[in-house]
Scaffold this motif. Sequence first.
Motif, PDB file in Angstrom:
ATOM      1  N   ARG A   1      36.717  28.465  49.007  1.00 12.32           N
ATOM      2  CA  ARG A   1      37.207  28.394  47.629  1.00 12.32           C
ATOM      3  C   ARG A   1      36.330  29.238  46.693  1.00 12.32           C
ATOM      4  NH1 ARG A   1      36.444  26.137  42.968  1.00 12.32           N
ATOM      5  NH2 ARG A   1      34.557  25.051  43.547  1.00 12.32           N
ATOM      6  N   ILE A   2      35.018  29.157  46.856  1.00  5.34           N
ATOM      7  CA  ILE A   2      34.098  29.927  46.011  1.00  5.34           C
ATOM      8  C   ILE A   2      34.287  31.421  46.231  1.00  5.34           C
ATOM      9  CG2 ILE A   2      31.661  30.516  45.683  1.00  5.34           C
ATOM     10  CD1 ILE A   2      31.057  27.506  46.163  1.00  5.34           C
ATOM     11  N   MET A   3      34.382  31.853  47.488  1.00  2.00           N
ATOM     12  CA  MET A   3      34.536  33.281  47.770  1.00  2.00           C
ATOM     13  C   MET A   3      35.871  33.813  47.260  1.00  2.00           C
ATOM     14  SD  MET A   3      31.816  34.516  48.865  1.00  2.00           S
ATOM     15  CE  MET A   3      32.490  36.133  49.243  1.00  2.00           C
ATOM     16  N   ARG A   4      36.936  33.058  47.410  1.00  2.00           N
ATOM     17  CA  ARG A   4      38.228  33.505  46.877  1.00  2.00           C
ATOM     18  C   ARG A   4      38.173  33.612  45.349  1.00  2.00           C
ATOM     19  NH1 ARG A   4      42.432  33.399  50.702  1.00  2.00           N
ATOM     20  NH2 ARG A   4      41.723  32.506  52.662  1.00  2.00           N
ATOM     21  N   PHE A   5      37.487  32.691  44.711  1.00  2.00           N
ATOM     22  CA  PHE A   5      37.326  32.749  43.256  1.00  2.00           C
ATOM     23  C   PHE A   5      36.558  34.013  42.854  1.00  2.00           C
ATOM     24  CE2 PHE A   5      34.892  32.039  39.414  1.00  2.00           C
ATOM     25  CZ  PHE A   5      35.869  31.629  38.525  1.00  2.00           C
ATOM     26  N   ILE A   6      35.447  34.276  43.508  1.00  2.00           N
ATOM     27  CA  ILE A   6      34.642  35.460  43.181  1.00  2.00           C
ATOM     28  C   ILE A   6      35.445  36.735  43.409  1.00  2.00           C
ATOM     29  CG2 ILE A   6      32.662  36.854  43.906  1.00  2.00           C
ATOM     30  CD1 ILE A   6      31.181  34.180  44.391  1.00  2.00           C
ATOM     31  N   LEU A   7      36.122  36.834  44.537  1.00  2.00           N
ATOM     32  CA  LEU A   7      36.869  38.060  44.834  1.00  2.00           C
ATOM     33  C   LEU A   7      38.083  38.236  43.934  1.00  2.00           C
ATOM     34  CD1 LEU A   7      36.514  38.155  48.686  1.00  2.00           C
ATOM     35  CD2 LEU A   7      35.585  39.791  47.042  1.00  2.00           C
ATOM     36  N   THR A   8      38.593  37.157  43.358  1.00  2.00           N
ATOM     37  CA  THR A   8      39.724  37.260  42.441  1.00  2.00           C
ATOM     38  C   THR A   8      39.269  37.567  41.022  1.00  2.00           C
ATOM     39  OG1 THR A   8      41.020  35.730  43.771  1.00  2.00           O
ATOM     40  CG2 THR A   8      41.715  36.030  41.477  1.00  2.00           C
ATOM     41  N   TRP A   9      38.235  36.873  40.555  1.00  6.00           N
ATOM     42  CA  TRP A   9      37.868  36.955  39.148  1.00  6.00           C
ATOM     43  C   TRP A   9      36.634  37.784  38.847  1.00  6.00           C
ATOM     44  CZ3 TRP A   9      41.717  35.784  36.278  1.00  6.00           C
ATOM     45  CH2 TRP A   9      42.665  34.884  36.742  1.00  6.00           C
ATOM     46  N   ALA A  10      35.783  38.050  39.828  1.00  3.93           N
ATOM     47  CA  ALA A  10      34.575  38.837  39.576  1.00  3.93           C
ATOM     48  C   ALA A  10      34.194  39.676  40.795  1.00  3.93           C
ATOM     49  CB  ALA A  10      33.429  37.904  39.177  1.00  3.93           C
TER      50      ALA A  10
END
Length: 91
Positions: free
Chosen positions: A68-77
Amino acid sequence: MLQLLSMTLAFDDTRFFGSVMFTNPTRPNHKPSVILIDHADEAPWFRLNNVDPDARDPSDPAMAEADRIMRFILTWAPERLGRTRPDPQQH
């Protein structure tokens, strides 16, 4: 319930790698869960490996949270990993 203990990410011109550690506040005497993060050449652009051989299942709470954290980073930052934002025209 997991609590993020630390997250380390590094990158060069072509790939990124790192680790994320979680602790479980309800089990203060247990060792932290450690997930290794590595670059992948196809979506979702990363691979996760749990250092605990008994917890390699993707549904393991630490694996799921790292995902979940990695998908968030790759999507938003994604620039934080030396990546560019996905082109919305490609989806």
